[in-house]
Design a protein around this motif. Structure first.
Motif, mmCIF file in Angstrom:
data_model
loop_
_atom_site.group_PDB
_atom_site.id
_atom_site.type_symbol
_atom_site.label_atom_id
_atom_site.label_comp_id
_atom_site.label_asym_id
_atom_site.label_seq_id
_atom_site.Cartn_x
_atom_site.Cartn_y
_atom_site.Cartn_z
ATOM 1 N N SER A 104 114.967 79.328 152.022
ATOM 2 C CA SER A 104 115.211 78.163 151.170
ATOM 3 C C SER A 104 113.903 77.699 150.516
ATOM 4 N N ALA A 105 112.825 77.706 151.301
ATOM 5 C CA ALA A 105 111.537 77.211 150.791
ATOM 6 C C ALA A 105 110.958 78.105 149.692
ATOM 7 N N GLN A 153 102.533 85.896 157.448
ATOM 8 C CA GLN A 153 101.961 84.548 157.615
ATOM 9 C C GLN A 153 101.571 83.909 156.287
ATOM 10 N N ILE A 154 102.454 84.080 155.319
ATOM 11 C CA ILE A 154 102.249 83.438 154.018
ATOM 12 C C ILE A 154 102.879 82.063 154.089
ATOM 13 N N ARG A 155 102.126 81.037 153.725
ATOM 14 C CA ARG A 155 102.683 79.679 153.756
ATOM 15 C C ARG A 155 103.606 79.500 152.567
ATOM 16 N N PRO A 156 104.782 78.887 152.762
ATOM 17 C CA PRO A 156 105.726 78.757 151.641
ATOM 18 C C PRO A 156 105.197 77.875 150.508
ATOM 19 N N GLU A 157 104.233 76.991 150.815
ATOM 20 C CA GLU A 157 103.670 76.125 149.752
ATOM 21 C C GLU A 157 102.736 76.907 148.840
ATOM 22 N N ASP A 158 102.282 78.067 149.306
ATOM 23 C CA ASP A 158 101.294 78.832 148.554
ATOM 24 C C ASP A 158 102.006 79.722 147.525
ATOM 25 N N GLU A 159 102.305 79.113 146.369
ATOM 26 C CA GLU A 159 103.105 79.816 145.356
ATOM 27 C C GLU A 159 102.461 81.136 144.927
ATOM 28 N N ALA A 160 101.149 81.112 144.737
ATOM 29 C CA ALA A 160 100.475 82.335 144.271
ATOM 30 C C ALA A 160 100.657 83.467 145.278
ATOM 31 N N ALA A 161 100.520 83.144 146.564
ATOM 32 C CA ALA A 161 100.650 84.175 147.599
ATOM 33 C C ALA A 161 102.090 84.684 147.672
#
Ligand code: DC
Length: 222
Positions: free
Chosen positions: A98-99, A48-56
């Motif tokens: 892709s994200a 459940q890592i959001r693709p916008e969360d680059e650090a995660a």
């Protein structure tokens, strides 16, 4: 160093079908690099890592172990030792791949793995940045395209043949969104390499495209 044939192009242009066929005829190994980004995407979905969360995403890249193994010349992808090959070809996993493929940390890790494979054996490798970035010295480079409507039609047929539902308009919209992202990201975007030969497969059969690639290989290899 093995001999390399690089095949790049947008989603649904027929890269994997052609690459597999060419690899079989030439007794090369087919390397599906999209599957590696998809495995990374699957991991992010599960965690459940959001693709916008680059650090995660970048933390996840460090934690995760992705291995490519071959059984009877068929590629399997191991995600932390689990064979996830059969779970990768869904729209959800493709969009996530892709994200997260926009991040340089993700690309660095997977490109290194791809280059390592190509050192050891003769490969037909398909992806988005093979001719431009992963194997810039590949003697044969193909840029395979087809119109988005044709690509959506093929994808629909593939899904329906697996007994799954498919809405052609939704699929075409998804394909266009994915092209847009893959072509406009900063880190190694999808682009035709200067020395790649472009083949538009919109009105061509599989045999004909594969034949062109093999012909080019024969000419180059002499
Ligand atoms: O080829 P595919 O649909 O399995 O690839 C899934 C996504 O992975 C694609 O939309 C972008 C990314 N990808 C990439 O950035 N570089 C590659 N060499 C292969 C795939």
């Amino acid at each position: 160093m093995g001999y390399s044939i690089a095949i790049d192009g947008p989603a649904g242009a027929g890269k994997s079908t052609i690459a597999k066929k060419v690899a079989k005829e030439l007794a090369f190994i087919y390397v599906d690099t999209g599957a590696m980004y998809r495995a990374m995407g699957l991991y992010c979905l599960r965690e459940q890592i959001r693709p916008e969360d680059e650090a995660a995403v970048c933390r996840a890249v460090k934690d995760v172990d992705i291995q490519i193994v071959y059984r009877d010349k068929e590629q399997s992808v191991l995600l932390n030792k689990e064979d996830v090959t059969g779970l990768l070809r869904t729209e959800e996993v493709g969009s996530m791949a892709s994200a997260i493929s926009i991040y340089p940390d993700v690309r660095r890790k997977l490109v290194a793995l791809q280059q390592e494979l190509a050192k050891k054996v003769d490969v037909v490798m398909d992806g988005r940045d093979i001719g431009t970035c992963v194997l810039p010295d590949a003697p044969v480079k193909i840029y395979l395209t087809a119109g988005s409507a044709e690509r959506a039609k093929r994808r629909c047929q593939e899904l329906r043949s697996q007994g799954r539902e498919a809405d052609i308009r939704e699929i075409e919209a998804d394909i266009i969104a994915r092209d847009e992202r893959d072509m406009n990201r900063e880190a190694s975007p999808l682009r035709k390499a200067q020395d790649a030969v472009e083949i538009d497969s919109s009105h061509m059969g599989i045999e004909e495209v594969a034949e062109q690639v093999i012909q080019l290989y024969k000419e180059r290899r002499g």
